[in-house]
Write a protein that holds these residues in place. Structure first.
Motif, PDB file in Angstrom:
ATOM      1  N   TYR A   6      -4.282  -9.396  -5.559  1.00  0.00           N
ATOM      2  CA  TYR A   6      -5.003  -8.672  -6.607  1.00  0.00           C
ATOM      3  C   TYR A   6      -5.336  -7.274  -6.097  1.00  0.00           C
ATOM      4  O   TYR A   6      -5.972  -7.117  -5.049  1.00  0.00           O
ATOM      5  N   TYR A   7      -4.895  -6.279  -6.857  1.00  0.00           N
ATOM      6  CA  TYR A   7      -5.221  -4.891  -6.513  1.00  0.00           C
ATOM      7  C   TYR A   7      -5.094  -4.039  -7.769  1.00  0.00           C
ATOM      8  O   TYR A   7      -4.451  -4.458  -8.744  1.00  0.00           O
ATOM      9  N   TRP A   8      -5.688  -2.853  -7.764  1.00  0.00           N
ATOM     10  CA  TRP A   8      -5.601  -1.973  -8.926  1.00  0.00           C
ATOM     11  C   TRP A   8      -4.148  -1.699  -9.269  1.00  0.00           C
ATOM     12  O   TRP A   8      -3.362  -1.307  -8.402  1.00  0.00           O
ATOM     13  N   PRO A  56     -14.856 -12.009  -4.583  1.00  0.00           N
ATOM     14  CA  PRO A  56     -14.724 -10.784  -3.775  1.00  0.00           C
ATOM     15  C   PRO A  56     -15.525  -9.621  -4.361  1.00  0.00           C
ATOM     16  O   PRO A  56     -15.699  -9.542  -5.584  1.00  0.00           O
ATOM     17  N   PHE A  57     -15.945  -8.726  -3.490  1.00  0.00           N
ATOM     18  CA  PHE A  57     -16.675  -7.518  -3.918  1.00  0.00           C
ATOM     19  C   PHE A  57     -15.718  -6.478  -4.476  1.00  0.00           C
ATOM     20  O   PHE A  57     -16.027  -5.794  -5.448  1.00  0.00           O
ATOM     21  N   ALA A  58     -14.573  -6.324  -3.817  1.00  0.00           N
ATOM     22  CA  ALA A  58     -13.638  -5.265  -4.219  1.00  0.00           C
ATOM     23  C   ALA A  58     -12.212  -5.695  -3.876  1.00  0.00           C
ATOM     24  O   ALA A  58     -11.999  -6.487  -2.952  1.00  0.00           O
ATOM     25  N   PRO A  59     -11.233  -5.162  -4.616  1.00  0.00           N
ATOM     26  CA  PRO A  59      -9.846  -5.399  -4.229  1.00  0.00           C
ATOM     27  C   PRO A  59      -9.468  -4.505  -3.045  1.00  0.00           C
ATOM     28  O   PRO A  59     -10.127  -3.481  -2.849  1.00  0.00           O
ATOM     29  N   PRO A  60      -8.420  -4.817  -2.288  1.00  0.00           N
ATOM     30  CA  PRO A  60      -7.540  -5.951  -2.496  1.00  0.00           C
ATOM     31  C   PRO A  60      -8.154  -7.272  -2.064  1.00  0.00           C
ATOM     32  O   PRO A  60      -8.937  -7.324  -1.122  1.00  0.00           O
ATOM     33  N   PRO A  70     -10.860 -11.571   0.802  1.00  0.00           N
ATOM     34  CA  PRO A  70     -10.955 -10.124   0.592  1.00  0.00           C
ATOM     35  C   PRO A  70     -10.808  -9.330   1.892  1.00  0.00           C
ATOM     36  O   PRO A  70     -10.874  -9.910   2.987  1.00  0.00           O
ATOM     37  N   HIS A  71     -10.653  -8.035   1.772  1.00  0.00           N
ATOM     38  CA  HIS A  71     -10.577  -7.047   2.862  1.00  0.00           C
ATOM     39  C   HIS A  71      -9.198  -7.072   3.526  1.00  0.00           C
ATOM     40  O   HIS A  71      -8.766  -8.124   4.034  1.00  0.00           O
ATOM     41  N   VAL A  72      -8.594  -5.896   3.589  1.00  0.00           N
ATOM     42  CA  VAL A  72      -7.236  -5.795   4.137  1.00  0.00           C
ATOM     43  C   VAL A  72      -7.122  -6.477   5.499  1.00  0.00           C
ATOM     44  O   VAL A  72      -6.238  -7.322   5.711  1.00  0.00           O
TER      45      VAL A  72
HETATM   46  N1  LIG Z   1     -13.083  -2.860   3.348  1.00  0.00           N
HETATM   47  C1  LIG Z   1     -12.279  -3.096   2.184  1.00  0.00           C
HETATM   48  C2  LIG Z   1     -12.411  -1.906   1.244  1.00  0.00           C
HETATM   49  C3  LIG Z   1     -12.113  -2.295  -0.166  1.00  0.00           C
HETATM   50  C4  LIG Z   1     -12.238  -1.114  -1.096  1.00  0.00           C
HETATM   51  O1  LIG Z   1     -12.925  -0.120  -0.815  1.00  0.00           O
HETATM   52  N2  LIG Z   1     -11.553  -1.224  -2.230  1.00  0.00           N
HETATM   53  C5  LIG Z   1     -11.539  -0.127  -3.194  1.00  0.00           C
HETATM   54  C6  LIG Z   1     -10.159   0.101  -3.694  1.00  0.00           C
HETATM   55  S1  LIG Z   1      -9.092   0.624  -2.386  1.00  0.00           S
HETATM   56  C7  LIG Z   1     -12.440  -0.492  -4.343  1.00  0.00           C
HETATM   57  O2  LIG Z   1     -11.983  -0.842  -5.419  1.00  0.00           O
HETATM   58  N3  LIG Z   1     -13.733  -0.362  -4.132  1.00  0.00           N
HETATM   59  C8  LIG Z   1     -14.716  -0.588  -5.147  1.00  0.00           C
HETATM   60  C9  LIG Z   1     -16.072  -0.197  -4.657  1.00  0.00           C
HETATM   61  O3  LIG Z   1     -16.234   0.066  -3.455  1.00  0.00           O
HETATM   62  O4  LIG Z   1     -16.972  -0.150  -5.488  1.00  0.00           O
HETATM   63  C10 LIG Z   1     -10.823  -3.312   2.593  1.00  0.00           C
HETATM   64  O5  LIG Z   1     -10.438  -2.854   3.683  1.00  0.00           O
HETATM   65  O6  LIG Z   1     -10.063  -3.945   1.858  1.00  0.00           O
END
Ligand SMILES: N[C@@H](CCC(=O)N[C@@H](CS)C(=O)NCC(=O)O)C(=O)O
Length: 241
Positions: A6-8, A56-60, A70-72
């Protein structure tokens, strides 16, 4: 069962670090938001769910069965051994994770070159701060990070072809993507240091020429860099080192 990433939709962004590992391993995966009938709404529904466990908080993020990861760096720590892209030795897997977390830090700093004040505000509203941040990033941070990875390569007792041992790992793939992204975002800066980090450059070329990666880069699964992703090219932020 296929992994679900899952990612944008429409950008490489941080999702690309995961895609490269899946592509190198020819793993079965679905890039969910790019699938007709599924799309970004499905991702947002998971993140906003009031009933799912471990959202998850954020993608990916990766879905494997019932697990959301979550988290790369964490996704790659999970996938690496399954895809044959992590060291065999348990201790060295933590070394790989440490290197990947350094890439996480580097990528966060890349993001802050164009959004130094607020992720939620437009670039145009923080352009002056972005110029100052980019100048410092080019002068101090690119050499510090690339110099570090160059030393890790040169000090690898198995030779400078890989960051760890004598096998390809997901960290090599991620360092390739960092060089791709920096070259897109800061072409003048990167040109001015060409040949300075020869081990990193060789690794970049070697990864780019791997059959599965090279086929992926030429496919329509590889999205172009753009000013929506992490690595953005704004000419006013780029300068020779
Ligand atoms: N530490 C996370 C960072 C995730 C992140 O910052 N995702 C971005 C897109 S690349 C996002 O959508 N963030 C939403 C937010 O921080 O509100 C990782 O390495 O995957």
């Amino acid at each position: 069962m296929a992994y679900e990433l899952y990612y944008w939709d429409g950008i490489q962004g941080r999702g690309e670090f995961v895609r490269l590992a899946l592509e190198e391993a020819a793993a079965q995966y679905v890039d969910v938001t790019r699938v007709a009938g599924r799309g970004t709404d499905e991702m947002l529904a998971i993140m906003g769910s009031k009933t799912e466990e471990h959202i998850p908080f954020a993608p990916p993020f990766l879905k494997d069965g019932d697990l959301f990861i979550p988290h790369v760096a964490n996704i790659l720590f999970y996938l690496g051994p399954k895809l044959g892209l992590a060291p065999e030795n348990d201790g060295l897997r933590y070394v790989a994770n440490g290197l990947q977390l350094t890439i996480t830090d580097f990528v966060a700093e890349v993001h802050d070159t164009h959004h130094p004040i607020s992720t939620g505000a437009y670039y145009e509203d923080q352009r002056d701060e972005a110029k100052a941040r980019s100048a410092a990033f080019i002068k101090d941070r690119i050499p510090k990070f690339l110099g570090y990875f160059e030393r890790v390569l040169q000090q690898n007792r198995k030779g400078p072809k890989h960051l760890i041992g004598d096998n390809l790992s997901y960290v090599d793939l991620s360092l390739f993507q960092v060089i791709e992204g920096l070259t897109y975002a800061f072409p003048k800066a990167m040109k001015s240091i060409s040949n300075r980090y020869s081990g990193v450059e060789t690794l970049h070329d070697h990864v780019g020429n791997r059959p599965n990666i090279s086929a992926y880069l030429r496919s329509d699964r590889r999205l172009p860099f753009s000013e929506e992703g992490i690595f953005r090219h704004y000419p006013e932020l780029d300068q020779p080192m």
